[in-house]
Write a protein that holds these residues in place. Structure first.
Motif, short mmCIF file in Angstrom:
data_model
loop_
_atom_site.label_atom_id
_atom_site.label_comp_id
_atom_site.label_asym_id
_atom_site.label_seq_id
_atom_site.Cartn_x
_atom_site.Cartn_y
_atom_site.Cartn_z
N LYS A 43 0.86 -1.18 0.00
CA LYS A 43 0.00 0.00 0.00
C LYS A 43 0.90 1.23 0.00
O LYS A 43 2.08 1.16 0.33
CB LYS A 43 -0.94 0.01 1.20
CG LYS A 43 -0.27 0.09 2.54
CD LYS A 43 -1.30 0.06 3.66
CE LYS A 43 -0.65 0.19 5.01
NZ LYS A 43 -1.64 0.19 6.08
N THR A 44 0.36 2.35 -0.38
CA THR A 44 1.11 3.59 -0.43
C THR A 44 1.30 4.12 0.99
O THR A 44 0.33 4.21 1.75
CB THR A 44 0.38 4.63 -1.29
OG1 THR A 44 0.25 4.10 -2.62
CG2 THR A 44 1.15 5.93 -1.36
N TYR A 66 5.97 9.84 -0.91
CA TYR A 66 5.25 8.60 -0.73
C TYR A 66 6.01 7.44 -1.37
O TYR A 66 6.58 7.59 -2.45
CB TYR A 66 3.86 8.68 -1.36
CG TYR A 66 2.94 9.63 -0.64
CD1 TYR A 66 2.28 9.24 0.51
CD2 TYR A 66 2.75 10.92 -1.10
CE1 TYR A 66 1.43 10.10 1.19
CE2 TYR A 66 1.91 11.79 -0.44
CZ TYR A 66 1.25 11.37 0.70
OH TYR A 66 0.42 12.24 1.37
N HIS A 68 5.06 4.29 -3.14
CA HIS A 68 3.82 3.84 -3.76
C HIS A 68 3.70 2.32 -3.78
O HIS A 68 4.70 1.59 -3.75
CB HIS A 68 3.72 4.39 -5.18
CG HIS A 68 3.56 5.87 -5.21
ND1 HIS A 68 2.36 6.50 -4.91
CD2 HIS A 68 4.44 6.86 -5.45
CE1 HIS A 68 2.52 7.80 -4.99
NE2 HIS A 68 3.77 8.05 -5.31
N LYS A 69 2.47 1.88 -3.83
CA LYS A 69 2.16 0.46 -3.88
C LYS A 69 2.91 -0.19 -5.05
O LYS A 69 2.95 0.33 -6.16
CB LYS A 69 0.65 0.29 -4.08
CG LYS A 69 0.18 -1.13 -4.14
CD LYS A 69 -1.32 -1.19 -4.31
CE LYS A 69 -1.79 -2.62 -4.38
NZ LYS A 69 -3.24 -2.70 -4.49
#
Length: 111
Positions: A43-44, A66, A68-69
């Motif tokens: 998940k992010t 972030y 990221h996924k």
């Protein structure tokens, strides 16, 4: 007896003032060396850039971006005392003498 006491006092004060206290910063490379396990983000999650201080309580955290996924990084093998997992990658999450990157604790990765 007074000469021995005087000599001991002089030597102890000489020792106290001659020893210099070199307060150096913690090394970000040491933290990043712990990031040896492969992880893929499921998940992010938020990533924080940590600037090291003279002791752990003096480390400074700033939001960096972030993860990221699906992203692949190296992570530390255990939850660090800094409050999360230390991460690194070949291009985005670098480390040097004063910085490293951190993902807050949580269930964010596949092994």
């Amino acid at each position: 007896m007074k000469k021995v006491l005087l000599g001991t006092t002089l030597l102890s004060t000489l020792f106290l003032f001659s020893s210099s206290a070199n307060a150096s910063y913690l090394n970000g490379n040491s933290y990043a060396a712990e990031a040896t396990r492969h992880a893929t983000a499921k998940k992010t999650v938020r990533v924080y850039k940590v600037t090291t201080g003279k002791y752990e309580a003096d480390n400074h955290y700033t939001f960096y971006g972030y993860l990221h996924k699906g992203s692949s990084v190296k992570r530390s093998s255990y939850l660090m005392s800094t409050g999360g997992w230390v991460i690194k990658s070949g291009h985005k999450y670098y480390h040097n003498k004063r910085t490293f990157f951190l993902v807050a604790k949580g269930n964010w990765y596949y092994k």
